[in-house]
Motif scaffolding. Structure first.
Motif, PDB file in Angstrom:
ATOM      1  N   TYR A  28       0.787  -1.235   0.000  1.00 24.78           N
ATOM      2  CA  TYR A  28       0.000   0.000   0.000  1.00 24.78           C
ATOM      3  C   TYR A  28       0.825   1.295   0.000  1.00 24.78           C
ATOM      4  O   TYR A  28       0.347   2.320  -0.485  1.00 24.78           O
ATOM      5  N   ILE A  31       1.268   2.713  -3.423  1.00 18.89           N
ATOM      6  CA  ILE A  31      -0.011   3.205  -3.963  1.00 18.89           C
ATOM      7  C   ILE A  31      -0.286   4.598  -3.392  1.00 18.89           C
ATOM      8  O   ILE A  31      -0.609   5.541  -4.135  1.00 18.89           O
ATOM      9  N   MET A  35      -0.635   8.019  -5.548  1.00 13.02           N
ATOM     10  CA  MET A  35      -1.897   8.763  -5.566  1.00 13.02           C
ATOM     11  C   MET A  35      -1.773  10.144  -4.908  1.00 13.02           C
ATOM     12  O   MET A  35      -2.477  11.072  -5.283  1.00 13.02           O
ATOM     13  N   VAL A  70      -7.434   6.645 -10.794  1.00 12.40           N
ATOM     14  CA  VAL A  70      -6.670   5.534 -10.207  1.00 12.40           C
ATOM     15  C   VAL A  70      -6.157   4.623 -11.327  1.00 12.40           C
ATOM     16  O   VAL A  70      -5.000   4.204 -11.322  1.00 12.40           O
ATOM     17  N   ASN A  73      -3.203   6.307 -12.954  1.00 11.48           N
ATOM     18  CA  ASN A  73      -1.989   6.193 -12.124  1.00 11.48           C
ATOM     19  C   ASN A  73      -1.398   4.789 -12.182  1.00 11.48           C
ATOM     20  O   ASN A  73      -0.179   4.620 -12.157  1.00 11.48           O
ATOM     21  N   PHE A  74      -2.268   3.806 -12.252  1.00 11.35           N
ATOM     22  CA  PHE A  74      -1.786   2.425 -12.434  1.00 11.35           C
ATOM     23  C   PHE A  74      -0.987   2.316 -13.739  1.00 11.35           C
ATOM     24  O   PHE A  74       0.109   1.760 -13.766  1.00 11.35           O
ATOM     25  N   MET A 110      -4.100  -1.313  -7.976  1.00 12.61           N
ATOM     26  CA  MET A 110      -4.756  -0.062  -8.387  1.00 12.61           C
ATOM     27  C   MET A 110      -5.773  -0.315  -9.502  1.00 12.61           C
ATOM     28  O   MET A 110      -6.832   0.308  -9.549  1.00 12.61           O
TER      29      MET A 110
END
Ligand code: IPE
Ligand code: IPE
Ligand code: MG
Ligand code: MG
Ligand code: MG
Length: 325
Positions: A28, A31, A35, A70, A73-74, A110
């Motif tokens: 996490y 991530i 983000m 999201v 961003n992945f 993600m």
């Protein structure tokens, strides 16, 4: 209040409230790192602006908009592995800061998270949203594969290059707008025109990204300058340079673009850039980029809504066109 700013704030609040303090932190933390970096967050803004354009309730579009950001961003986390990029948004990329395995898994998570957010709206529109979303996600992967295939080719046609950037970049801008319009229950014809506005704008957007990769300011742009040259990317700048080069420059371009990305990087970037400069590819690229931008506005003008209501989208598109990062 300024709508663009208000919608942007709503998206930032939503992202800021996401909780990534979960176990295991090795999954996490990257991530949260990604983000919370920000970025322009333009795709969710397009979703909200599209919803608002048709008089929809933007509260219904917030989570679908988040879902797209999201997902975007992945794609960046994985793209940086593929492009061996050290820097994004002025910070170390996930695979550099941690390692490629961690970046792969953070990206996978993600992607799944993006789906869970896409579900958080009126149930009756979810199937349509997921259909648009999944189609775009697959097309982005197709574009990314072409992008990598082209690294290995000596030359690529302009048509193939445009198709590649349509897939890897433009379809997601189109889908962001389409999903916003679906949230507002817009009619099919308007949705189609708005989607095409996004496609043409997205092509201009990627041309600008390719330009900034060579001519941008590292501080502002936040990426490693010359990265596309280092990685033998067949951008419009390269293809035009190759087309217009004399025999000697042509040999040099082909020599440099047959070298691996880690060989004499600085010399390679400087040599290629000086050929680009002497041919004037910057101005040529800006011209075709302007053509796509103008075509995008043409599609927007065909959408059935008052000119006054379209002004935020026009303003935002113009900002993207003039951006320096
Ligand atoms: C980068 O997208 C990838 C491209 C499609 C060129 P953005 O330029 O929207 O990246 P962020 O999210 O603002 O950092
Ligand atoms: C990225 O294209 C497109 C996707 C991430 C799908 P680029 O590779 O040019 O994007 P940047 O320059 O790394 O942001
Ligand atoms: Mg890439
Ligand atoms: Mg990249
Ligand atoms: Mg780029």
């Amino acid at each position: 209040m300024d709508k663009i700013r208000y919608f942007g704030d709503r998206i930032s609040q939503l992202i800021g409230a996401l909780d990534f303090q979960k176990e295991p932190p090795e999954l996490y933390d990257p991530i949260a790192y990604t983000m919370n970096q920000g970025g322009k967050r333009l795709r969710p803004l397009l979703t909200l602006l599209a919803c608002d354009l048709f008089g929809g309730n933007i509260e219904k579009a917030l989570y679908p908009a988040l879902s797209i950001e999201v997902f975007h961003n992945f794609t960046l986390v994985h793209d940086d592995i593929m492009d061996k990029a050290p820097l994004r948004r002025g910070k170390e990329t996930v695979f550099k800061k941690w390692n490629p395995d961690i970046a792969i898994l953070a990206g996978d998570t993600m992607f799944a998270l993006a789906y869970t957010y896409a579900l958080k709206t009126d149930a009756e529109i979810v199937p349509e949203i997921l259909t648009v979303f999944s189609k775009a996600a697959i097309e982005v992967c197709e574009g990314q594969q072409y992008d990598m295939n082209f690294e290995q080719l000596q030359s690529v046609s302009i048509e193939d290059y445009i198709n590649m950037i349509r897939l890897k970049t433009a379809v997601l801008l189109g889908a962001s707008l389409e999903i916003g319009a679906i949230c507002a229950r817009a009619n099919t014809e308007d949705v189609r025109n708005l989607y095409n506005f996004g496609i043409e704008l997205g092509i201009a957007f990627q041309l600008k990204d390719d330009l900034l990769d060579v001519y941008g300011d590292t501080e502002t742009f936040g990426k490693f300058k010359g990265g596309d040259i280092a990685a033998n990317k067949k951008t419009y700048l390269f293809l035009k340079a190759l087309e217009k080069a004399g025999p000697e420059q042509r040999d040099q371009l082909q020599y440099w673009f047959s070298q691996p990305s880690d060989r004499d990087v600085e010399l390679k970037i400087n040599s290629v850039k000086s050929i680009f400069d002497s041919i004037g590819v910057q101005a040529i690229t800006e011209e075709i980029m302007t053509g796509y931008f103008e075509r995008s506005l043409g599609f927007l003008s065909r959408v059935e809504a008052k000119t006054e209501q379209k002004k935020d989208l026009v303003e935002f598109a113009t900002r993207l066109f003039n951006r320096t990062h």
